[in-house]
Design an enzyme around this catalytic site. Sequence first.
Site, PDB file in Angstrom:
ATOM      1  N   HIS A 134     -15.955  -4.628   8.896  1.00  4.22           N
ATOM      2  CA  HIS A 134     -15.649  -5.657   7.735  1.00  4.22           C
ATOM      3  C   HIS A 134     -15.798  -4.930   6.479  1.00  4.22           C
ATOM      4  CE1 HIS A 134     -15.788  -9.582   6.202  1.00  4.22           C
ATOM      5  NE2 HIS A 134     -16.540 -10.057   7.039  1.00  4.22           N
TER       6      HIS A 134
ATOM      7  N   GLU B 235       1.780 -10.295  -4.884  1.00  3.92           N
ATOM      8  CA  GLU B 235       0.937 -11.311  -4.758  1.00  3.92           C
ATOM      9  C   GLU B 235      -0.125 -11.082  -5.677  1.00  3.92           C
ATOM     10  OE1 GLU B 235      -2.056 -13.051  -1.417  1.00  3.92           O
ATOM     11  OE2 GLU B 235      -1.578 -11.113  -1.361  1.00  3.92           O
TER      12      GLU B 235
ATOM     13  N   CYS C 130      -5.067 -15.784   0.640  1.00  2.25           N
ATOM     14  CA  CYS C 130      -3.673 -15.578   1.112  1.00  2.25           C
ATOM     15  C   CYS C 130      -2.589 -16.555   1.276  1.00  2.25           C
ATOM     16  CB  CYS C 130      -3.547 -14.605   2.549  1.00  2.25           C
ATOM     17  SG  CYS C 130      -4.320 -13.359   2.285  1.00  2.25           S
TER      18      CYS C 130
ATOM     19  N   GLU D 246      -2.443 -10.080   9.725  1.00  8.10           N
ATOM     20  CA  GLU D 246      -2.210 -11.098   8.899  1.00  8.10           C
ATOM     21  C   GLU D 246      -2.412 -10.519   7.589  1.00  8.10           C
ATOM     22  OE1 GLU D 246      -2.818 -13.383   5.974  1.00  8.10           O
ATOM     23  OE2 GLU D 246      -5.066 -13.702   6.832  1.00  8.10           O
ATOM     24  N   LEU D 247      -1.338 -10.413   6.713  1.00 12.04           N
ATOM     25  CA  LEU D 247      -1.203  -9.798   5.382  1.00 12.04           C
ATOM     26  C   LEU D 247      -1.131 -10.626   4.330  1.00 12.04           C
ATOM     27  CD1 LEU D 247       0.812  -6.661   6.537  1.00 12.04           C
ATOM     28  CD2 LEU D 247      -1.517  -6.972   6.834  1.00 12.04           C
TER      29      LEU D 247
ATOM     30  N   GLY E 190      -5.577  -8.421   5.925  1.00 11.11           N
ATOM     31  CA  GLY E 190      -5.892  -7.777   4.596  1.00 11.11           C
ATOM     32  C   GLY E 190      -4.581  -7.331   3.868  1.00 11.11           C
ATOM     33  N   SER E 191      -4.711  -6.261   3.101  1.00  4.15           N
ATOM     34  CA  SER E 191      -3.605  -6.019   2.348  1.00  4.15           C
ATOM     35  C   SER E 191      -2.314  -5.311   3.036  1.00  4.15           C
ATOM     36  CB  SER E 191      -4.052  -5.026   0.840  1.00  4.15           C
ATOM     37  OG  SER E 191      -4.000  -3.748   1.695  1.00  4.15           O
TER      38      SER E 191
END
Length: 459
Positions: A154, A358, A261, A227-228, A205-206
């Site tokens: 995490h 973003e 996101c 999953e960005l 994350g990024s």
Amino acid sequence: MFNSINPASGEAGDSFEELDADRVELALSRAQTCFQSWRNSPLEQRTQLLSAIADQWEANKRHLAETAVREMGKPITGAIAEVEKCISGFRHYAEHGPGYLEPTEIKTPTGHAVARWLPMGPVLAVMPWNFPYWQVVRFLAPTIMAGNVALLKHASSVQGCAALMQQLASAAGAPDGLFQNLAIKSDKVSDIIADKRVVAVTLTGSEGAGAKVAAAAGKALKKVVLELGGSDPLIVMPSADLDLAAKTAVTARVQNAGQSCICAKRMIVHAEVYDAFLEKFSAGMKAVKIGDPMDEATVMGPLSSVQQRDTVLEQVARAKAAGAELLFGAEKIEREGAWMTPGVLMGLNPESDVAKEEIFGPVAAVYKADDIDAAIALANDVPYGLGSAVWTTDEAEIERFARDIEAGMTAVNSLLASTPEAPFGGVKLSGHGRELGPWGMHEFMNLKAVMFGGGKPGD
């Protein structure tokens, strides 16, 4: 050591010891041992465990929520809602998981085949701070149901949340090694991915973090789900309910202080309703109640850290330098902690560097589009493709948007939100693979074809 900092006050919170190499090795060994038995566990045992974990979360709902507030700053109402969503996620897989694992029989020219879903082993999840529970549960609940075991790396800032999740799983009766929090820094992740006992990795994350994890997984020839980021469009057409569209756009932009996101960041509005929408949207953004995240009346608390707040302010400065007009807001609030006001940008050049990024904070960019073609072109004119939202009552327009917007998800006349029943994920630089529903569980399973000839066993 990991040191928690309360973003609302800047005060130091709890500290957590980082695992050394010996304890990491022990965790990996424990995971592999657990998998050897859990892979053959009856489905009833898995569903009972998921239900028991949900019960533990229900009993500790306030404690879970307050821990998230102290570690990453979201308002208590949002934190409670996140915990409740996690509870529904555990219960969803407890109820529907066995059905997702049903084998499929297929006729073949020489007999028949059976397609079976089988577990693969320990799965590593690398997770972010913005939804410290839900991001993990999206991976954890289907992992348990699949017969796999879970390892969690995490974010450094939410180690209290991570430790609490492992404690509640153990209290619910999870076997030793089924779910372990690895309190490690990012530089240790590639070695764990390379370990032969770890069969796959999932990351939320990024873009940069995703590229590193994907490279490590690719080198080891292991499955990865990413999953960005996202720079999601919200498109408003002339037939839309402008009041509801504007209200929803405000919620999308300020929930979790804009650190989501999949919530709309770019408002693309048809020229016929641009002025009316902008007036309603601006009024809503200005009225957002900012305050103590432990106060249930607060709509927006601080950002997750001073560093994150300053990153957003720097992006706003670059947007202004690129010719955008800051209509209002997007200003630092002079108090201890990671505070800023919501803001609205107009006239941002879609081809500028900052327009392609973003903005992970409570700042919206509003664009005007002359027609549906221009709206779709603007929506797709970023390197991301996670979510999107469209506001129209025209069925032909809905079909165009559903077909032509380059994104993994499109919400129609509603706030885009993940749900345990539907697939979640993106395209382009927003990643690949899917979470949730049967699709998320199947990502890390072996789809085995068992082939039978014309005769029966024993013939």
